[in-house]
Design a protein around this motif. Structure first.
Motif, short mmCIF file in Angstrom:
data_model
loop_
_atom_site.label_atom_id
_atom_site.label_comp_id
_atom_site.label_asym_id
_atom_site.label_seq_id
_atom_site.Cartn_x
_atom_site.Cartn_y
_atom_site.Cartn_z
N ALA A 176 0.83 -1.20 0.00
CA ALA A 176 0.00 0.00 0.00
C ALA A 176 0.87 1.26 0.00
O ALA A 176 0.43 2.33 -0.40
N GLU A 177 2.13 1.09 0.44
CA GLU A 177 3.08 2.21 0.47
C GLU A 177 4.42 1.75 -0.10
O GLU A 177 5.44 1.76 0.60
N PRO A 178 4.46 1.36 -1.37
CA PRO A 178 5.69 0.78 -1.92
C PRO A 178 6.89 1.73 -1.93
O PRO A 178 8.02 1.30 -1.73
N THR B 217 0.31 -3.00 -9.81
CA THR B 217 -1.08 -2.90 -9.35
C THR B 217 -1.80 -4.25 -9.35
O THR B 217 -2.46 -4.60 -8.37
N ASN B 218 -1.67 -5.02 -10.42
CA ASN B 218 -2.38 -6.30 -10.47
C ASN B 218 -1.86 -7.27 -9.42
O ASN B 218 -2.62 -8.06 -8.87
N GLN B 219 -0.58 -7.22 -9.12
CA GLN B 219 -0.01 -8.08 -8.09
C GLN B 219 -0.47 -7.66 -6.69
O GLN B 219 -0.75 -8.50 -5.84
N ARG B 220 -0.57 -6.35 -6.46
CA ARG B 220 -1.07 -5.87 -5.17
C ARG B 220 -2.50 -6.34 -4.96
O ARG B 220 -2.87 -6.80 -3.88
N LYS B 221 -3.31 -6.25 -6.02
CA LYS B 221 -4.70 -6.69 -5.92
C LYS B 221 -4.78 -8.19 -5.68
O LYS B 221 -5.63 -8.65 -4.91
N ALA B 222 -3.89 -8.94 -6.29
CA ALA B 222 -3.87 -10.40 -6.08
C ALA B 222 -3.52 -10.73 -4.64
O ALA B 222 -4.12 -11.64 -4.04
N ILE B 223 -2.59 -10.01 -4.06
CA ILE B 223 -2.21 -10.24 -2.66
C ILE B 223 -3.37 -9.87 -1.75
O ILE B 223 -3.70 -10.62 -0.81
N GLU B 224 -4.00 -8.75 -2.01
CA GLU B 224 -5.15 -8.34 -1.19
C GLU B 224 -6.28 -9.36 -1.30
O GLU B 224 -6.92 -9.71 -0.30
N HIS B 225 -6.51 -9.88 -2.51
CA HIS B 225 -7.56 -10.88 -2.72
C HIS B 225 -7.23 -12.17 -1.95
O HIS B 225 -8.10 -12.73 -1.28
N GLU B 226 -5.98 -12.62 -2.05
CA GLU B 226 -5.59 -13.84 -1.32
C GLU B 226 -5.74 -13.64 0.18
O GLU B 226 -6.24 -14.51 0.89
N ARG B 227 -5.33 -12.48 0.66
CA ARG B 227 -5.46 -12.18 2.09
C ARG B 227 -6.92 -12.25 2.51
O ARG B 227 -7.27 -12.86 3.52
N ASP B 228 -7.81 -11.64 1.73
CA ASP B 228 -9.24 -11.63 2.04
C ASP B 228 -9.82 -13.04 2.00
O ASP B 228 -10.65 -13.41 2.84
N GLU B 229 -9.40 -13.83 1.02
CA GLU B 229 -9.88 -15.22 0.90
C GLU B 229 -9.45 -16.05 2.11
O GLU B 229 -10.23 -16.83 2.65
N ILE B 230 -8.20 -15.88 2.52
CA ILE B 230 -7.70 -16.62 3.69
C ILE B 230 -8.46 -16.20 4.94
O ILE B 230 -8.86 -17.05 5.75
#
Length: 100
Positions: A30-32, A76-89
């Motif tokens: 979020a703050e790269p 951006t797409n990788q950040r969204k993928a990480i956020e999605h995985e975090r939410d799924e977990i």
């Protein structure tokens, strides 16, 4: 039945450990620029991890995961993928906890 409960507890523990790391990655991404600046300003990896722990409140495991992360994950797409995985977990852990 006891074995199934222990197995479910082990699964939850492992997922919570993964969630802990994914949360750190998502927060760092979020703050790269801030993360990169802390790493670039550090004389070595240990100092970079210490700076990340201080700046973000990470523990040692989280700081290590952030310094080990490939910088392409900042796209951006990788950040969204990480956020999605975090939410799924997080959702999966919540569902599993309801089953205990």
């Amino acid at each position: 039945m006891r074995g199934a409960e222990e197995s479910l507890s082990d699964q939850i523990r492992l997922m919570e450990e993964r969630l802990h790391v994914m949360d750190a990655l998502a927060r760092a991404l979020a703050e790269p620029r801030k993360v990169l600046e802390l790493i670039l300003d550090a004389p070595n990896v240990e100092a970079a991890q210490s700076a990340l722990r201080q700046a973000f409140g990470f523990d040692a495991t989280q700081a290590s995961a952030v310094t080990d992360m490939q910088f392409r994950r900042a796209a951006t797409n990788q950040r969204k993928a990480i956020e999605h995985e975090r939410d799924e977990i997080a959702s999966a852990v919540a569902r599993m906890r309801q089953g205990i």
